[in-house]
Motif scaffolding. Sequence first.
Motif, short mmCIF file in Angstrom:
data_model
loop_
_atom_site.label_atom_id
_atom_site.label_comp_id
_atom_site.label_asym_id
_atom_site.label_seq_id
_atom_site.Cartn_x
_atom_site.Cartn_y
_atom_site.Cartn_z
N GLN A 60 10.87 4.35 3.45
CA GLN A 60 10.29 5.46 2.68
C GLN A 60 9.09 5.98 3.45
O GLN A 60 8.12 5.24 3.64
N GLY A 61 9.20 7.19 3.97
CA GLY A 61 8.14 7.68 4.86
C GLY A 61 8.06 6.78 6.08
O GLY A 61 9.05 6.52 6.73
N ASP A 62 6.85 6.24 6.33
CA ASP A 62 6.77 5.29 7.45
C ASP A 62 6.71 3.85 6.96
O ASP A 62 6.35 2.94 7.68
N ASN A 103 0.81 -1.22 0.00
CA ASN A 103 0.00 0.00 0.00
C ASN A 103 0.84 1.27 0.00
O ASN A 103 0.32 2.37 0.10
N ALA A 104 2.17 1.12 -0.04
CA ALA A 104 3.04 2.29 0.04
C ALA A 104 2.72 3.25 -1.10
O ALA A 104 2.74 2.88 -2.26
N ALA A 123 5.91 8.81 -1.49
CA ALA A 123 6.15 8.88 -0.04
C ALA A 123 7.51 9.46 0.29
O ALA A 123 7.99 9.34 1.39
N GLY A 124 8.17 10.10 -0.65
CA GLY A 124 9.45 10.74 -0.38
C GLY A 124 10.62 9.82 -0.69
O GLY A 124 10.45 8.72 -1.20
N PRO A 125 11.83 10.30 -0.36
CA PRO A 125 13.03 9.54 -0.72
C PRO A 125 13.17 8.27 0.12
O PRO A 125 12.65 8.19 1.23
N ILE A 126 13.91 7.32 -0.43
CA ILE A 126 14.20 6.10 0.34
C ILE A 126 15.45 6.37 1.17
O ILE A 126 16.48 6.81 0.65
#
Length: 742
Positions: free
Chosen positions: A33-35, A4-5, A9-12
Amino acid sequence: MNSNAPASAGPIVRKRTSCGICEASCGLAIDVQGDQIISMRPDAEHPNSKGFACSKGVQFHYVRDDPDRVREPLRRRADGSFEAVTWDEALDDIGRRLRGIIREHGGESVGIYGGNPIVWNYAAFSLALGMSAALKTRHTYLAASVDINNYYVVNQLLYGNNFLSLFPDVAHTQFMVILGGNPVLSHGSMMTVGHVREALLDITRRNGRVVVIDPRRNETAQLFEHLPIRPDSDAWLVAAMIRIAFEEGLVKHDVVAIQASGLDFVHQLVEVATLDRAEAETGIAGARIAQLTRDFIAAPSAAFYGRWGASLGQFSTLTKYLIEVFNLVSGNCDRPGGVVFGHSMIDIEKLMHGSGQIGYDRWRTRVEGIPEVIGSAPLGTMAVEIETAGRGQLRALFVSHGNPAASGPGGTRLERAFAQLDLLVSMDPYLTETSRLAHYVLPPTLWLEREGFPIFTMAHTAVPYAQWSEATVPPPEGVREDWWILNEICRRSGLVPSPFKLLRGLGKLGLSLSPQTLTDAALRLGSEGDWFGLRPNGLNRAKLVAAAGPLKLMDHPPTGVLRKRVAHRDHLAHLEQPLMRAEILRLAQRPTLDPEYPLRIISIRELRSHNTWLHNVPKLMAGDRVQRLRIHPQDARPLRIRNGDSVRVESRFGAIEVMAWISDEVMPGTLALPHGWGHRGGWRRAVAAGGACFNDLTSDAAAASDLPSGQSQLTGLPVRISRIGRRTAEDATSQESAACLS
Ligand SMILES: Nc1nc2c(c(=O)[nH]1)N[C@H]1C(S)=C(S)[C@@H](COP(=O)(O)OP(=O)(O)OC[C@H]3O[C@@H](n4cnc5c(=O)[nH]c(N)nc54)[C@H](O)[C@@H]3O)O[C@H]1N2
Ligand SMILES: Nc1nc2c(c(=O)[nH]1)N[C@H]1C(S)=C(S)[C@@H](COP(=O)(O)OP(=O)(O)OC[C@H]3O[C@@H](n4cnc5c(=O)[nH]c(N)nc54)[C@H](O)[C@@H]3O)O[C@H]1N2
Ligand code: SF4
Ligand SMILES: [Mo]
């Protein structure tokens, strides 16, 4: 790893932390990545774990995302079901009830149980100790009392400090004996040796030897020399080896004179362990015992290591004492390739000893008079302390990181006793066999969701290092840190939790320090610390967090330090221990076999479980894993037991029904059953996996325990067996394919 990511969600970001499941404390490199966790891999650069991590560690994100994970506080209704409540509702009510119990019955009626994973949660551990000190209760229970209290007793008696523990220098030894341990599968206990399988194989690669003495040809024995031994007879073996050393003039008197006192005592103590008697008790030929002794002492360096299987029989303190003595008299204590003391970034040894928190037999339990070990009472005494009326009766219990209903001795007695408690609170991510009985279940963060600081294992780490990492990922909304939960309960019931009197005093004035600040202070003031700026190259938390990974402190722990480390005034190991004389007499009086229960059952671990948990992780349960009782063909044949049959195993204390598996991996006369099965509660996959609870065969009675440590006997129990059901052809096929896969 989470489908579901969201794509944006931003950088790894790569984060390095330490696994919080077992003592290997492996370094992990986790992409986030994110949460969301994108991947979990072994940390290739870790100085101790050296690029190793097992499937449990790298699959742990499944626990984080487990649909059965408890994600909000639960309160038990009268009918046994649970309802969700807010944190404030739960904590206020617990605080109010606890205050009432303390008012009426005193703090000594309240107990805390700290289970195994608490040692990877330094903040919770420090809060649990602090709460217990504030309550002035003797009802402090630790999983150590079903695991390693025999170590802690012997360390105290011999070296004057429970935590002064010797462990094998695997990297340099030429001869290693493993008695009742399976490091290839367990990844080591009371020795944190990275990539331990390879480290052991290296011994044979440099033409050394590894001998595994075990009733079962376990995963470690399969790679090395295997010497089968009758369960719970280990003390006989080691005593006989020491006797041979004396008889053949092999004792290294010059070395012993520098390191220890009381050698004459030992000489007399082992008189009873003749080769004939040892052979009859252990099932190992006398000539083989004598040769093993000679080979060990003749080796350029050697380490004798005993672990779980040698720690949970009826004579585990005596066994551990004899192992220490044998390492000493063979000249292998505190030297390269022998057994060595660790080097920790925080000197817990001195800190705990100096503050009076650890010790041995400074008090005894209320009902049965069992000696205290490291300030705690054995789990085997918990039920009787709940059941027995009087001042100090246990009435309220906080369980943190533990599942005592399944991991403790005495079958279902503890569960029944729990029903008598005025208050049972369990902090656990699951509805386990224990938490399903609690009045409240409070859901904690998991190790990925909090700081990583593997302090417990540092004391026996092969390559000393320091690591302190921040939380890898944020926790789900409804859970809280274990230490915060305990702290809030204390706050709402008027307790100031701290192991230190001074800090409790300050707390009452409204000045309190977080476990993080206190632990950082201990680090800063320790041998590796920055002494608050006086040693600019020293360590502190901020530096370790900024390093974003482990820092190697040295290549291996220093040797030749015994006289500096031993806490006795004369700085010698004290071998003269009258308690051990009483134990050897008790051993000598025990009949070799019980004619009514002629077999002995041992408890074993599996690669893809961890004690009583992780049976809910789909990947770890792949291949329809089932619990199987290993039985030798010689024992199965006369009873017409075949693979897959259902059998009844009976001890003097209880009976279980399990599935038989015929295998010569166990020696004749021995049954072996994995521990941690037979689930009840809300972890659905675990419950569906079936099986039975090994500990239903055990007793928590004082008479059925190792007397000095109070550890109940959890392995080597006398049993008998009978067939109760024939497998079906269909069952047999699925069971055989499951066997191949597990
Ligand atoms: N027959 C037999 N009995 C045994 C053993 C055996 O081999 N055979 N082994 C013994 C040994 S060595 C040990 S150490 C003990 C273990 O005894 P316990 O510690 O009582 O049992 P565990 O199965 O380790 O249960 C750990 C619990 O902690 C929960 N948990 C995991 N992470 C966290 C966390 O971060 N916070 C909180 N609050 N909870 C968490 C898990 O869900 C689980 O319920 O059992 C002992 N009992
Ligand atoms: N995969 C996995 N790893 C684990 C755990 C787990 O559950 N699963 N648990 C962790 C915990 S809490 C601990 S304490 C460590 C323990 O780590 P180890 O001490 O290595 O323990 P075990 O793997 O239980 O190995 C015990 C061995 O003792 C043998 N044994 C049983 N009874 C006797 C006996 O009477 N005499 C002798 N000589 N041998 C006997 C068994 O056959 C087994 O091979 O493992 C840790 N690592
Ligand atoms: S061996 Fe232990 S510490 Fe290492 S990854 Fe596996 S469970 Fe974690
Ligand atoms: Mo353990």
